[in-house]
Design a protein around this motif. Structure first.
Motif, short mmCIF file in Angstrom:
data_model
loop_
_atom_site.label_atom_id
_atom_site.label_comp_id
_atom_site.label_asym_id
_atom_site.label_seq_id
_atom_site.Cartn_x
_atom_site.Cartn_y
_atom_site.Cartn_z
N LEU A 198 0.82 -1.21 0.00
CA LEU A 198 0.00 0.00 0.00
C LEU A 198 0.85 1.26 0.00
N VAL A 199 1.88 1.28 0.84
CA VAL A 199 2.76 2.46 0.91
C VAL A 199 3.48 2.68 -0.41
N SER A 200 3.98 1.60 -1.02
CA SER A 200 4.66 1.71 -2.31
C SER A 200 3.72 2.25 -3.38
N LEU A 201 2.50 1.73 -3.41
CA LEU A 201 1.51 2.19 -4.39
C LEU A 201 1.18 3.66 -4.16
N PHE A 202 1.00 4.04 -2.89
CA PHE A 202 0.64 5.42 -2.60
C PHE A 202 1.75 6.38 -3.00
#
Length: 312
Positions: A242-246
């Protein structure tokens, strides 16, 4: 001629955007309903589950608000004045985007604390995380609502004036004083940089934890002990995804937004591209949560089996 050529392109963007928003709203709603139902079965829900529910709710509101045509029809039926409609929609849109980045930041920090060893300094907060999460979410709401409140003053409906910046289909911003613009830019940038920085720091810690855990798993495997992926490790991987995508989507979105703001001119096609990019995270994040939760996958598998039996 150029305007006519842009119309089919804008229409195709709208179709893709409606599909993206529909998937996002459905996935976020399913995730939120699942956690609400399971909450009655669990006396003490996990702090990460509370944050997940909050994030799903924020993304539902964000996708509905940024759905320009749907929002316009809704407010027409309520007979809202154009000026009030612009102020309300643009303000809530900015608030939900601020809540999205802040909540994702909080989720990464809480997950890093959750997996930390008992000897680690932050582990003392583990047993009080639920209360701390409630306080943190309240602070996030207060900060986000107040930091974007001045936009209500500068947001207006479209008019023939030339000192306006188009920010949506029927909404514009007044040309701001240089001091006010610098203050707003500094406040927004510092808040976003802090959140992204905390995400990256907590992600680095979680990556180190996963690498260490992986070495231990390989050692257990060499000792003929079957290693199992713990729920904490699975949740950590989910947060990292999620953090990478965000971060990726945020960098693309901020690049488009900064370029358009510097030129003080928004093109309808640029607006559509920015809407698509800005809502990728809100649409994909619930799918990441669902795909990593064995409980939800089990329910979906049972539903598929029942449908298969009924149709056979």
């Amino acid at each position: 001629m150029l305007r006519n050529a842009k119309f089919p392109l804008t229409l195709s963007f709208k179709n893709v955007y409606f599909f993206q928003s529909g998937i996002g709203i459905l996935a976020n709603s399913s995730l939120l309903v699942f956690h609400i139902i399971t909450k009655h079965q669990i006396h003490r829900p996990k702090p990460t589950e509370i944050i997940t529910c909050h994030l799903a709710f924020v993304h539902i509101v964000m996708l509905i608000i940024t759905l320009d045509i749907l929002s316009e029809d809704m407010f027409k039926s309520l007979n809202f004045p154009n000026e009030l409609k612009c102020k309300l929609l643009f303000y809530l849109g900015r608030v939900t985007r601020g809540l999205s980045i802040s909540t994702t930041c909080l989720l990464s920090i809480i997950q890093a604390i959750t997996i930390s060893p008992s000897s680690f300094y932050s582990s003392r907060f583990k047993y009080k995380l639920t209360r701390h999460v409630a306080i943190a979410l309240s602070c996030i709401w207060l900060l986000t609502l107040s930091s974007n409140s001045f936009l209500v003053i500068y947001t207006v409906a479209h008019s023939n004036r030339t000192n306006l910046l188009s920010v949506s289909k029927y909404c514009s911003l007044f040309s701001m004083n240089s001091v006010i613009m610098a203050l707003f830019f500094t406040l927004t940038l510092s808040q976003n940089v802090f959140c992204v920085g905390m995400m990256l720091l907590s992600s680095m810690y979680m990556v180190i934890f996963l690498c260490s855990h992986q070495r231990k798993s390989e050692y257990l495997h060499s000792m003929s002990i079957s290693p199992r992926i713990s729920p904490a490790k699975r949740a950590t991987r989910t947060v990292l995804v999620l953090v990478s995508l965000f971060v990726i989507m945020y960098c693309v979105d901020i690049t488009i937004s900064s370029f358009s703001t510097v030129l003080w001119k928004y093109d309808p096609v640029v607006l559509d591209i920015q809407s698509l990019v800005g809502n990728v995270y809100a649409s994909v994040s619930p799918l990441v949560f669902i795909s990593s939760d064995k409980r939800i996958i089990g329910i979906l598998q049972n539903m598929i089996d029942i449908i298969t039996i009924l149709t056979s």
